[in-house]
Design a protein around this motif. Structure first.
Motif, PDB file in Angstrom:
ATOM      1  N   GLY A  99      -7.462  -1.838   4.044  1.00 28.58           N
ATOM      2  CA  GLY A  99      -6.386  -2.357   3.217  1.00 28.58           C
ATOM      3  C   GLY A  99      -6.030  -3.786   3.565  1.00 28.58           C
TER       4      GLY A  99
ATOM      5  N   LYS B 119     -10.870  -1.134  -2.396  1.00 28.30           N
ATOM      6  CA  LYS B 119     -10.664  -1.727  -1.069  1.00 28.30           C
ATOM      7  C   LYS B 119     -11.866  -1.387  -0.200  1.00 28.30           C
TER       8      LYS B 119
ATOM      9  N   ASP C  58       0.873  -1.164   0.000  1.00 28.57           N
ATOM     10  CA  ASP C  58       0.000   0.000   0.000  1.00 28.57           C
ATOM     11  C   ASP C  58       0.917   1.223   0.000  1.00 28.57           C
TER      12      ASP C  58
ATOM     13  N   GLY D 117      -8.622   4.086   3.766  1.00 31.91           N
ATOM     14  CA  GLY D 117      -8.164   2.996   2.911  1.00 31.91           C
ATOM     15  C   GLY D 117      -9.129   2.572   1.830  1.00 31.91           C
TER      16      GLY D 117
ATOM     17  N   SER E 258      -2.852   0.689  -4.458  1.00 33.77           N
ATOM     18  CA  SER E 258      -3.317   1.838  -3.680  1.00 33.77           C
ATOM     19  C   SER E 258      -4.741   2.223  -4.046  1.00 33.77           C
TER      20      SER E 258
ATOM     21  N   GLU F 224       0.333  -3.198   4.704  1.00 42.29           N
ATOM     22  CA  GLU F 224      -0.774  -2.255   4.792  1.00 42.29           C
ATOM     23  C   GLU F 224      -0.776  -1.541   6.139  1.00 42.29           C
TER      24      GLU F 224
END
Length: 232
Positions: free
Chosen positions: A176, A147, A13, A50, A114, A171
């Motif tokens: 995430g 996510k 991430d 996230g 991401s 993460e």
């Protein structure tokens, strides 16, 4: 995996994990509320950290009662963050460069998965001179589901030519970690405990660390084939 098992790839991430960008995201969110005469309260949105930008904007609009279209909120957030990155306001998280260089030295392919837009990912990687060390990057904005759905991680794994069980993710957020695990990866969590307490991660992964330095010490033997006891 049992003793001596190797992971062949590492999926990172970016925001909050490698880039210490969370304070800038909070400032951008607060500025959006302030411009519209709304009181900002991060505790109302920290569970959204996230997730995909479009999902975040819809929830943010509803929580703070904004009249803007979600896509306008997303555009303003990303514009503010891109400016922060390019102006050097965002710093790297402590130990990030050392971790990236150490993993790169093992020969394991690295990829970024991401929730940020491609433009922001690209700017961040180039600002910190990390871009050449990664095989590439994927954005949740390019996926049908962001996510905590697994899509962006599945894309990352395919992009490095591996299977999910051959990769390990790093993460910082609950969403995430959920995304990586849903995709079938083992996941290392390096949370910001002031946002998400450690206990919230304990039902998701046993691999929880307070710093990237600690995560590096755990990760490198798994890539180099050093003896390990067990990895879930």
């Amino acid at each position: 995996m049992s003793n001596g098992a190797l992971y062949r790839g590492v999926i990172f991430d970016l925001d909050g994990t490698l880039a210490d960008s969370e304070p800038c995201w909070l400032s951008a969110e607060e500025a959006i509320c302030k411009r519209r005469n709304r009181a900002y309260d991060h505790s109302k949105v920290k569970h959204l950290v996230g997730i995909a930008s479009d999902q975040f904007a819809v929830a943010f609009k509803d929580i703070f009662g904004l009249d803007d279209a979600p896509e306008d909120i997303t555009r303003e957030l990303h514009s503010r963050m891109l400016e922060a990155v390019r102006n050097g306001v965002v710093s790297e998280r402590a130990g990030a460069t050392q971790l990236i260089q150490a993993v790169h030295s093992t020969g394991a392919p690295m990829w970024v998965a991401s929730s940020s837009p491609l433009s922001l990912i690209d700017a961040t990687l180039n600002t910190f001179k990390w871009a050449s060390l990664f095989r590439g990057f994927s954005s949740g904005e390019s996926e049908r589901r962001g996510k905590p759905a697994p899509d962006v991680y599945l894309t990352a794994v395919r992009s490095v030519g591996l299977e999910p069980h051959e990769c390990i993710a790093i993460e910082d957020s609950l969403n995430g970690v959920r995304s990586a695990i849903a995709a079938g990866l083992t996941c290392i969590a390096v949370p910001h405990f002031e946002i998400h307490p450690r206990e919230l991660f304990e039902d998701l992964t046993p691999h929880i660390f307070g710093s990237l330095q600690e995560a590096r010490a755990f990760l490198l033997p798994l890539l180099q084939g050093d003896p390990i006891t067990t990895v879930n």
